[in-house]
Design a protein around this motif. Structure first.
Motif, PDB file in Angstrom:
ATOM      1  N   THR A 136      39.783  41.834  42.134  1.00 53.74           N
ATOM      2  CA  THR A 136      38.847  42.230  43.179  1.00 53.74           C
ATOM      3  C   THR A 136      37.402  42.097  42.712  1.00 53.74           C
ATOM      4  O   THR A 136      36.501  42.546  43.378  1.00 53.74           O
ATOM      5  N   ARG A 169      48.254  42.420  39.715  1.00 54.18           N
ATOM      6  CA  ARG A 169      47.334  42.887  40.754  1.00 54.18           C
ATOM      7  C   ARG A 169      46.370  41.760  41.085  1.00 54.18           C
ATOM      8  O   ARG A 169      46.054  40.934  40.246  1.00 54.18           O
ATOM      9  N   GLU A 170      45.884  41.786  42.290  1.00 57.34           N
ATOM     10  CA  GLU A 170      44.919  40.787  42.707  1.00 57.34           C
ATOM     11  C   GLU A 170      43.545  41.150  42.151  1.00 57.34           C
ATOM     12  O   GLU A 170      43.147  42.314  42.177  1.00 57.34           O
ATOM     13  N   ARG A 223      52.139  45.868  36.596  1.00 58.14           N
ATOM     14  CA  ARG A 223      52.451  45.008  37.732  1.00 58.14           C
ATOM     15  C   ARG A 223      51.232  44.126  37.982  1.00 58.14           C
ATOM     16  O   ARG A 223      50.101  44.527  37.735  1.00 58.14           O
TER      17      ARG A 223
END
Length: 97
Positions: A70, A67-68, A65
């Motif tokens: 970081t 994901r942002e 999936r």
């Protein structure tokens, strides 16, 4: 004749390869593993269907999936530098499902 996980065909192109063992590249002849290392086999053998099924039913493999990111600073710079190599490797992935 039944094949075993220990059956293989030696490929002469691999005669001069070097193998990463405990932090060092070793010539193939020196790249040995203890016979007491239960984690080393030439395949997963008869246990593979049971082990992989258990991993898939666990949280061991999560569906991909988005994901942002970081990361920031130096970590982000390293990740972006590595991205082309990652994408090239990813293009050879085995599709599951």
């Amino acid at each position: 004749m039944a094949l075993s996980i220990h059956d293989f065909h030696d490929d002469p192109r691999n005669a001069e390869i070097r193998i990463w063992i405990n932090g060092a590249l070793k010539p193939r002849a020196e790249a040995t593993v203890s016979v007491f290392d239960s984690g080393f086999v030439l395949g997963d053998g008869v246990w593979a269907p049971y082990w992989y099924d258990a991993v898939w039913r666990s949280t061991g493999f999560e569906p991909w999936r988005a994901r942002e990111d970081t990361l920031s600073g130096d970590a982000l710079a390293v990740a972006e530098t590595c991205r082309p190599v990652y994408e090239r490797l990813r293009s050879h992935r085995i599709a599951v499902g």
